[in-house]
Write a protein that holds these residues in place. Structure first.
Motif, PDB file in Angstrom:
ATOM      1  N   ALA A 154      -2.154  -2.987 -17.028  1.00 40.34           N
ATOM      2  CA  ALA A 154      -2.508  -3.429 -15.865  1.00 40.34           C
ATOM      3  C   ALA A 154      -2.984  -2.461 -14.773  1.00 40.34           C
ATOM      4  O   ALA A 154      -2.097  -1.616 -14.359  1.00 40.34           O
ATOM      5  N   VAL A 155      -4.239  -2.225 -14.695  1.00 42.33           N
ATOM      6  CA  VAL A 155      -4.616  -1.180 -13.548  1.00 42.33           C
ATOM      7  C   VAL A 155      -4.646  -1.652 -12.274  1.00 42.33           C
ATOM      8  O   VAL A 155      -5.476  -2.472 -11.854  1.00 42.33           O
ATOM      9  N   CYS A 156      -3.718  -1.213 -11.580  1.00 41.96           N
ATOM     10  CA  CYS A 156      -3.646  -1.780 -10.022  1.00 41.96           C
ATOM     11  C   CYS A 156      -4.233  -0.751  -9.132  1.00 41.96           C
ATOM     12  O   CYS A 156      -3.585   0.239  -8.910  1.00 41.96           O
ATOM     13  N   ARG A 157      -5.307  -1.139  -8.401  1.00 44.61           N
ATOM     14  CA  ARG A 157      -5.895  -0.197  -7.538  1.00 44.61           C
ATOM     15  C   ARG A 157      -5.136  -0.555  -5.967  1.00 44.61           C
ATOM     16  O   ARG A 157      -5.339  -1.520  -5.646  1.00 44.61           O
ATOM     17  N   MET A 158      -4.549   0.527  -5.680  1.00 46.49           N
ATOM     18  CA  MET A 158      -3.884   0.469  -4.549  1.00 46.49           C
ATOM     19  C   MET A 158      -4.466   0.677  -3.225  1.00 46.49           C
ATOM     20  O   MET A 158      -5.369   1.573  -3.145  1.00 46.49           O
ATOM     21  N   PRO A 159      -4.218   0.507  -2.124  1.00 49.82           N
ATOM     22  CA  PRO A 159      -4.707   0.762  -0.904  1.00 49.82           C
ATOM     23  C   PRO A 159      -4.091   1.858  -0.257  1.00 49.82           C
ATOM     24  O   PRO A 159      -3.094   2.517  -0.598  1.00 49.82           O
ATOM     25  N   LEU A 160      -4.315   2.142   0.987  1.00 53.00           N
ATOM     26  CA  LEU A 160      -3.579   2.996   2.019  1.00 53.00           C
ATOM     27  C   LEU A 160      -2.251   2.364   2.192  1.00 53.00           C
ATOM     28  O   LEU A 160      -2.340   1.306   2.541  1.00 53.00           O
ATOM     29  N   MET A 161      -1.173   3.116   1.957  1.00 51.70           N
ATOM     30  CA  MET A 161       0.232   2.290   2.233  1.00 51.70           C
ATOM     31  C   MET A 161       1.206   3.087   3.291  1.00 51.70           C
ATOM     32  O   MET A 161       0.862   4.338   3.494  1.00 51.70           O
ATOM     33  N   PHE A 162       1.993   2.384   3.844  1.00 51.49           N
ATOM     34  CA  PHE A 162       2.777   2.695   4.751  1.00 51.49           C
ATOM     35  C   PHE A 162       4.117   2.224   4.861  1.00 51.49           C
ATOM     36  O   PHE A 162       4.397   1.147   4.025  1.00 51.49           O
ATOM     37  N   GLY A 163       5.173   2.866   5.728  1.00 56.01           N
ATOM     38  CA  GLY A 163       6.424   2.270   5.560  1.00 56.01           C
ATOM     39  C   GLY A 163       7.547   3.486   6.057  1.00 56.01           C
ATOM     40  O   GLY A 163       7.075   4.326   6.164  1.00 56.01           O
ATOM     41  N   ILE A 164       8.654   2.913   5.562  1.00 51.58           N
ATOM     42  CA  ILE A 164       9.779   3.892   5.808  1.00 51.58           C
ATOM     43  C   ILE A 164       9.567   5.250   5.138  1.00 51.58           C
ATOM     44  O   ILE A 164       9.120   5.175   3.676  1.00 51.58           O
ATOM     45  N   HIS A 218      -6.940  -5.882  -7.813  1.00 52.72           N
ATOM     46  CA  HIS A 218      -6.776  -4.952  -6.569  1.00 52.72           C
ATOM     47  C   HIS A 218      -5.419  -5.548  -5.816  1.00 52.72           C
ATOM     48  O   HIS A 218      -5.282  -6.811  -5.476  1.00 52.72           O
ATOM     49  N   LEU A 219      -4.861  -4.582  -5.197  1.00 45.70           N
ATOM     50  CA  LEU A 219      -3.408  -5.190  -4.559  1.00 45.70           C
ATOM     51  C   LEU A 219      -3.681  -4.378  -3.169  1.00 45.70           C
ATOM     52  O   LEU A 219      -2.742  -3.972  -2.440  1.00 45.70           O
TER      53      LEU A 219
END
Length: 293
Positions: A154-164, A218-219
């Motif tokens: 499963a090739v998951c293209r990730m976006p810009l991510m944010f969090g703690i 795409h995630l």
């Protein structure tokens, strides 16, 4: 319990996946240069670029699934250190896919929205890749190499991510908030667009993809937004009264790696499978009373 091997536990996303996965799995996680302890998770130091070490960890753990997040994910670093970043971003990824094929176990890989050139957003899984940076090129090579070795990946293209922040990694909002709370001006691009998601949401998406996806998915989050507008939303949700944000353009900031203008992801395929990002306002509101460092 089933055994899940997560590479890159010292990274922002790897840590978030460990937090979620440990309720359902016996979790083993790898780190290389930043040692850490995660309650309820077995952490192991592994040099993933050493194929023998990689094989040994598979032999020792005998995992029933793998999520591969370990990477050199700073585009400017990759641009300046092409060989060093290639070994972890491409070679190690392909080797890991080969081992998952040997064991016939589910494998999810974290790719990036930066496989696109930013000229034809929003991007679907079927759109042609056209990276403008070396990091984007390396992720394309890893995608192709892993699917060649093991088509069930499963090739998951990730976006810009944010969090703690985690014990060993921050997201981009920590320095934003520090700058704003110090009363300093924060310069943010008005001409760079992404579809951000929180680390927790992205981790949920990866666990879903591990179970339900083979091939590319795409995630991204549900909203396309500029860095400038994201900053304004941050000020509003966190009620940073003295927050000063100034818009700037990509061309104003010189960096080693070229930056695409708009790599917003169309993640409707994932939404149909049950991936459910909240609105950005809701995602940020969930962080307000949590320690962000």
């Amino acid at each position: 319990m089933k055994k899940l091997l997560i590479t890159g536990a010292s990274g922002f996303l790897g840590w978030h996946i460990c937090q979620l996965a440990k309720t359902e799995w016996e979790v083993y996680s790898t780190y290389f240069s930043h040692s850490l302890e995660i309650p309820g998770v077995k952490t192991v130091k592994v040099n993933l670029t050493d194929f023998q070490e990689l094989k040994d960890i598979f032999n020792d753990i005998n995992p029933t699934a793998v999520i591969h997040t370990a990477a050199n994910s700073q585009p400017n670093f990759c641009q300046n250190h092409p060989e060093e970043s290639y070994t972890i971003n491409v070679t190690a990824s392909c080797n890991l896919a080969g081992l998952c094929a040997d064991y016939a176990i589910p494998c999810a890989f974290t790719s990036t929205d930066l496989v696109f050139n930013g000229l034809n957003a929003p991007y679907k899984e079927t759109d042609s890749v056209s990276p403008v940076s070396l990091y984007g090129e390396q992720k394309v090579k890893a995608e192709l190499g892993m699917l060649e070795r093991y088509p069930h990946t499963a090739v998951c293209r990730m976006p810009l991510m944010f969090g703690i922040g985690t014990p060993t990694a921050k997201s981009f909002i920590q320095p934003f908030i520090e700058t704003l709370k110090a009363g300093k001006e924060l310069n943010l691009f008005i001409d760079e667009f992404r579809t951000p998601a929180s680390g927790t949401t992205a981790a949920k998406g990866l666990l879903l993809a591990l179970e339900k996806v083979q091939g590319v998915i795409h995630l991204g989050g549900k909203e396309r937004i500029s860095r400038y507008d994201f900053g304004k939303l941050l000020v509003e949700v966190f009620q940073i009264t003295d927050g000063k944000i100034k818009g700037c353009y990509q061309q104003d900031v010189k960096m080693a790696a070229p930056r695409p203008a708009d790599v917003s992801l169309d993640s409707s395929k994932a939404f149909a499978l049950g991936y459910q990002p909240l609105s950005l306002k809701e995602e940020l509101a969930a962080l307000v009373n949590r320690p962000l460092v």
